[in-house]
Motif scaffolding. Sequence first.
Motif, PDB file in Angstrom:
ATOM      1  N   ASP A 191       0.848  -1.193   0.000  1.00 48.56           N
ATOM      2  CA  ASP A 191       0.000   0.000   0.000  1.00 48.56           C
ATOM      3  C   ASP A 191       0.884   1.244   0.000  1.00 48.56           C
ATOM      4  OD1 ASP A 191      -1.894   1.943   0.264  1.00 48.56           O
ATOM      5  OD2 ASP A 191      -2.524   1.390   2.286  1.00 48.56           O
ATOM      6  N   PRO A 192       0.953   1.972  -1.146  1.00 52.04           N
ATOM      7  CA  PRO A 192       1.778   3.186  -1.196  1.00 52.04           C
ATOM      8  C   PRO A 192       1.077   4.417  -0.630  1.00 52.04           C
ATOM      9  CG  PRO A 192       1.462   2.174  -3.373  1.00 52.04           C
ATOM     10  CD  PRO A 192       0.417   1.634  -2.463  1.00 52.04           C
ATOM     11  N   GLY A 193      -0.245   4.345  -0.430  1.00 50.16           N
ATOM     12  CA  GLY A 193      -1.020   5.541  -0.144  1.00 50.16           C
ATOM     13  C   GLY A 193      -1.178   5.855   1.328  1.00 50.16           C
ATOM     14  N   ARG A 194      -1.625   7.070   1.578  1.00 47.92           N
ATOM     15  CA  ARG A 194      -1.993   7.478   2.933  1.00 47.92           C
ATOM     16  C   ARG A 194      -3.357   6.885   3.251  1.00 47.92           C
ATOM     17  NH1 ARG A 194      -1.375  13.714   4.165  1.00 47.92           N
ATOM     18  NH2 ARG A 194       0.815  13.044   4.154  1.00 47.92           N
ATOM     19  N   ARG A 195      -3.533   6.403   4.449  1.00 45.44           N
ATOM     20  CA  ARG A 195      -4.766   5.716   4.817  1.00 45.44           C
ATOM     21  C   ARG A 195      -5.993   6.600   4.571  1.00 45.44           C
ATOM     22  NH1 ARG A 195      -3.474   1.036   7.148  1.00 45.44           N
ATOM     23  NH2 ARG A 195      -1.439   0.842   8.195  1.00 45.44           N
ATOM     24  N   GLY A 196      -6.983   6.016   3.891  1.00 44.81           N
ATOM     25  CA  GLY A 196      -8.235   6.716   3.652  1.00 44.81           C
ATOM     26  C   GLY A 196      -8.232   7.620   2.440  1.00 44.81           C
ATOM     27  N   VAL A 197      -7.087   7.754   1.735  1.00 43.13           N
ATOM     28  CA  VAL A 197      -6.990   8.647   0.573  1.00 43.13           C
ATOM     29  C   VAL A 197      -7.294   7.863  -0.705  1.00 43.13           C
ATOM     30  CG1 VAL A 197      -5.427  10.059  -0.814  1.00 43.13           C
ATOM     31  CG2 VAL A 197      -5.338  10.181   1.678  1.00 43.13           C
ATOM     32  N   ASP A 236     -11.126   4.831  -1.011  1.00 42.86           N
ATOM     33  CA  ASP A 236     -10.401   4.927   0.257  1.00 42.86           C
ATOM     34  C   ASP A 236      -9.013   4.304   0.204  1.00 42.86           C
ATOM     35  OD1 ASP A 236     -11.013   2.272   0.135  1.00 42.86           O
ATOM     36  OD2 ASP A 236     -12.091   2.179   2.041  1.00 42.86           O
ATOM     37  N   GLY A 237      -8.569   3.932  -1.003  1.00 45.12           N
ATOM     38  CA  GLY A 237      -7.238   3.375  -1.150  1.00 45.12           C
ATOM     39  C   GLY A 237      -7.095   1.931  -0.724  1.00 45.12           C
ATOM     40  N   THR A 238      -8.195   1.220  -0.526  1.00 42.60           N
ATOM     41  CA  THR A 238      -8.126  -0.181  -0.100  1.00 42.60           C
ATOM     42  C   THR A 238      -8.689  -1.149  -1.131  1.00 42.60           C
ATOM     43  OG1 THR A 238     -10.310  -0.193   0.977  1.00 42.60           O
ATOM     44  CG2 THR A 238      -8.421   0.574   2.294  1.00 42.60           C
ATOM     45  N   GLN A 239      -9.406  -0.630  -2.139  1.00 42.89           N
ATOM     46  CA  GLN A 239     -10.143  -1.514  -3.037  1.00 42.89           C
ATOM     47  C   GLN A 239      -9.225  -2.288  -3.985  1.00 42.89           C
ATOM     48  OE1 GLN A 239     -13.450   0.649  -4.876  1.00 42.89           O
ATOM     49  NE2 GLN A 239     -13.596   1.914  -3.041  1.00 42.89           N
ATOM     50  N   MET A 240      -8.130  -1.681  -4.416  1.00 44.14           N
ATOM     51  CA  MET A 240      -7.220  -2.389  -5.314  1.00 44.14           C
ATOM     52  C   MET A 240      -6.571  -3.572  -4.597  1.00 44.14           C
ATOM     53  SD  MET A 240      -6.004  -2.800  -8.307  1.00 44.14           S
ATOM     54  CE  MET A 240      -6.237  -1.323  -9.301  1.00 44.14           C
ATOM     55  N   GLN A 241      -6.107  -3.359  -3.369  1.00 40.75           N
ATOM     56  CA  GLN A 241      -5.505  -4.456  -2.624  1.00 40.75           C
ATOM     57  C   GLN A 241      -6.529  -5.554  -2.338  1.00 40.75           C
ATOM     58  OE1 GLN A 241      -4.988  -1.254  -1.981  1.00 40.75           O
ATOM     59  NE2 GLN A 241      -2.762  -0.972  -2.132  1.00 40.75           N
ATOM     60  N   ALA A 242      -7.783  -5.161  -2.057  1.00 43.76           N
ATOM     61  CA  ALA A 242      -8.825  -6.161  -1.823  1.00 43.76           C
ATOM     62  C   ALA A 242      -9.078  -6.990  -3.077  1.00 43.76           C
ATOM     63  CB  ALA A 242     -10.115  -5.466  -1.367  1.00 43.76           C
ATOM     64  N   ALA A 243      -9.051  -6.345  -4.243  1.00 41.47           N
ATOM     65  CA  ALA A 243      -9.247  -7.071  -5.498  1.00 41.47           C
ATOM     66  C   ALA A 243      -8.078  -8.034  -5.752  1.00 41.47           C
ATOM     67  CB  ALA A 243      -9.391  -6.095  -6.659  1.00 41.47           C
ATOM     68  N   ILE A 244      -6.868  -7.628  -5.411  1.00 35.95           N
ATOM     69  CA  ILE A 244      -5.703  -8.511  -5.551  1.00 35.95           C
ATOM     70  C   ILE A 244      -5.881  -9.734  -4.657  1.00 35.95           C
ATOM     71  CG2 ILE A 244      -3.237  -8.707  -5.044  1.00 35.95           C
ATOM     72  CD1 ILE A 244      -2.955  -5.784  -5.968  1.00 35.95           C
ATOM     73  N   ARG A 245      -6.349  -9.530  -3.445  1.00 42.39           N
ATOM     74  CA  ARG A 245      -6.582 -10.664  -2.549  1.00 42.39           C
ATOM     75  C   ARG A 245      -7.625 -11.611  -3.117  1.00 42.39           C
ATOM     76  NH1 ARG A 245      -6.530  -6.912   2.883  1.00 42.39           N
ATOM     77  NH2 ARG A 245      -4.453  -7.521   3.670  1.00 42.39           N
ATOM     78  N   ARG A 246      -8.707 -11.065  -3.663  1.00 39.80           N
ATOM     79  CA  ARG A 246      -9.747 -11.931  -4.231  1.00 39.80           C
ATOM     80  C   ARG A 246      -9.219 -12.702  -5.436  1.00 39.80           C
ATOM     81  NH1 ARG A 246     -12.872  -7.270  -3.001  1.00 39.80           N
ATOM     82  NH2 ARG A 246     -12.768  -6.530  -5.157  1.00 39.80           N
ATOM     83  N   ALA A 247      -8.481 -12.019  -6.301  1.00 39.56           N
ATOM     84  CA  ALA A 247      -7.962 -12.677  -7.501  1.00 39.56           C
ATOM     85  C   ALA A 247      -6.971 -13.781  -7.154  1.00 39.56           C
ATOM     86  CB  ALA A 247      -7.307 -11.654  -8.425  1.00 39.56           C
ATOM     87  N   SER A 248      -6.217 -13.600  -6.085  1.00 39.26           N
ATOM     88  CA  SER A 248      -5.209 -14.582  -5.699  1.00 39.26           C
ATOM     89  C   SER A 248      -5.797 -15.718  -4.889  1.00 39.26           C
ATOM     90  CB  SER A 248      -4.103 -13.896  -4.883  1.00 39.26           C
ATOM     91  OG  SER A 248      -4.608 -13.470  -3.613  1.00 39.26           O
ATOM     92  N   GLY A 249      -7.049 -15.572  -4.445  1.00 40.87           N
ATOM     93  CA  GLY A 249      -7.640 -16.592  -3.586  1.00 40.87           C
ATOM     94  C   GLY A 249      -7.038 -16.610  -2.196  1.00 40.87           C
ATOM     95  N   GLN A 250      -6.424 -15.488  -1.817  1.00 36.91           N
ATOM     96  CA  GLN A 250      -5.785 -15.395  -0.491  1.00 36.91           C
ATOM     97  C   GLN A 250      -6.390 -14.211   0.275  1.00 36.91           C
ATOM     98  OE1 GLN A 250      -1.323 -16.005  -0.569  1.00 36.91           O
ATOM     99  NE2 GLN A 250      -1.632 -15.724  -2.773  1.00 36.91           N
ATOM    100  N   ASP A 307     -12.501  -6.625 -10.598  1.00 36.23           N
ATOM    101  CA  ASP A 307     -12.016  -7.978 -10.324  1.00 36.23           C
ATOM    102  C   ASP A 307     -11.511  -8.660 -11.588  1.00 36.23           C
ATOM    103  OD1 ASP A 307     -12.548  -7.654  -7.676  1.00 36.23           O
ATOM    104  OD2 ASP A 307     -14.070  -9.220  -7.525  1.00 36.23           O
ATOM    105  N   THR A 308     -12.219  -8.476 -12.696  1.00 33.64           N
ATOM    106  CA  THR A 308     -11.777  -9.060 -13.969  1.00 33.64           C
ATOM    107  C   THR A 308     -10.466  -8.431 -14.417  1.00 33.64           C
ATOM    108  OG1 THR A 308     -14.063  -9.466 -14.631  1.00 33.64           O
ATOM    109  CG2 THR A 308     -12.409  -9.432 -16.384  1.00 33.64           C
ATOM    110  N   ALA A 309     -10.372  -7.105 -14.319  1.00 31.35           N
ATOM    111  CA  ALA A 309      -9.151  -6.407 -14.742  1.00 31.35           C
ATOM    112  C   ALA A 309      -7.951  -6.830 -13.899  1.00 31.35           C
ATOM    113  CB  ALA A 309      -9.365  -4.897 -14.647  1.00 31.35           C
ATOM    114  N   VAL A 310      -8.135  -6.939 -12.598  1.00 32.83           N
ATOM    115  CA  VAL A 310      -7.031  -7.305 -11.707  1.00 32.83           C
ATOM    116  C   VAL A 310      -6.605  -8.751 -11.936  1.00 32.83           C
ATOM    117  CG1 VAL A 310      -6.385  -7.684  -9.295  1.00 32.83           C
ATOM    118  CG2 VAL A 310      -7.533  -5.570  -9.965  1.00 32.83           C
ATOM    119  N   ALA A 311      -7.576  -9.662 -12.074  1.00 38.65           N
ATOM    120  CA  ALA A 311      -7.236 -11.065 -12.309  1.00 38.65           C
ATOM    121  C   ALA A 311      -6.483 -11.230 -13.620  1.00 38.65           C
ATOM    122  CB  ALA A 311      -8.509 -11.914 -12.307  1.00 38.65           C
ATOM    123  N   THR A 312      -6.935 -10.557 -14.681  1.00 37.20           N
ATOM    124  CA  THR A 312      -6.258 -10.636 -15.974  1.00 37.20           C
ATOM    125  C   THR A 312      -4.848 -10.065 -15.880  1.00 37.20           C
ATOM    126  OG1 THR A 312      -8.384 -10.373 -17.081  1.00 37.20           O
ATOM    127  CG2 THR A 312      -6.421 -10.038 -18.416  1.00 37.20           C
TER     128      THR A 312
END
Length: 333
Positions: A191-197, A236-250, A307-312
Motif C-alpha cells: 500500500d503506497p497511499g496514505r490511509r483513507g486517501v 479509500d485506497g483499499t479496493q485495489m488491494q482487496a481485489a488482488i486478494r480476491r484474484a489470488s484466492g488469499q 475484479d476481472t481487470a485485476v485477475a487478468t
Amino acid sequence: MERGTALVLGATGGIGGETAAALLRRGWQVRALARDPAKAAAQWPAGVARPEWVAGDALDADSVIAAARGVSLIVHAVNPPGYRNWKTLVLPMLESTIRAAEVCGVRIVLPGTVYNYGPDAFPDVVESSPQHPQTRKGAIRVQMEQRLREAAECGVRTLIVRAGDFFGPCAGNNWFAQLAKPGRPLTATTDPGRRGVGHQWAYLPDVAETIVQLVERESAIAAFDTFHMAGHWDADGTQMQAAIRRASGQPELPLQRFPWWLVTLASPFVPLFRELREMRHLWEQPVRLRNARLLSVLGSEPHTALDTAVATTLHGLGCLRDAGTTGALRGSL
C-alpha cells in the motif's frame, strides 16, 4: 474517422501495444515502428491479429515520416524505458511525430496522465484545469501538450486522452508493479497511499478502447482536443488491494506499507525510485480526473470490472500459480 491504417509508436509497450490491439480488433490496419521488428513480432501474443512491423527509431524523423506514409493516424505512445533520460529524449521523439503528421496530414493521439497538473487543480480535475505541476516529469508533460497545441494551430490535429495510473498485463513500469511484483508469486501486497486517501487507476485495455472510439468520432473532436477517463476510482485506497486478494484466492494476503524511506534514500542512484518519489504527492491526497466531456461524446466509458481487470493483470504478469500467457488481454474485449 474512417477505419484506415494507423502508425503506432511504442507498440512494444503497455499502452502502445494495447492501442494497436484495439485498433486491430475494430478493423484498422496497424503499422508498428520498432528498432528490431523481428524481435517485436516474436513478442506479440499468438492467436490474435498482428500489426505490420517496420524498422525505425522514434528519434529519427525521417524514419517516422517513411513509416507514416499512407496512414490516417499516428499513436504516439513511445517513452524512454525505465524512466531514463526523459529530459533529453521525450520532446525530440515527439518532434519526430509532429513532423511526420505535418508531412502526411494525419491526426496524432497522445495517451496522457495526471502528472501535468498541480495542487491548484486538485482534487477534481477537468480538461480545462490549470497545468502548474511541481515535478520534473509533470513539467515535461506540460511542454509536450503545449508543443502539440502549437502544432495544431499549424494544422496538425491532436487528441489527448488522460487517465489515472495504468495497470494491465503488459503495462511496463507502473505503480501496480509495486503492489504485485511481475514474475513472482503473490506473498504480500503493498500500500503506497496514505490511509483513507482515494486513488485513480486506469486499465490499459479500457484506455485503448476509449482512444479508438474517440478517434472514430472525428466529427466530434476539435483540432486540438483533450478528454479525461474516470477509470477505476479507489475511494479509500483499499479496493485495489482487496481485489488482488480476491484474484489470488488469499483473503488474508499480508498488506505491507510501501517503503518510501528506502525510495528516498536510493532515489539519487536509481532513476525509477527518483520518479516514484517525485509522484508521492499523488498518493497523499485524492486526485480524480472527471470524465463528463468523454461521456458527452461516447455516451459511456469503456469499463472492465475491477475484479476481472485485476485477475487478468495478475495472470499476465505471472503472479498467480496458474498464470496464463503474458498479454492474454489482447484477445479480450
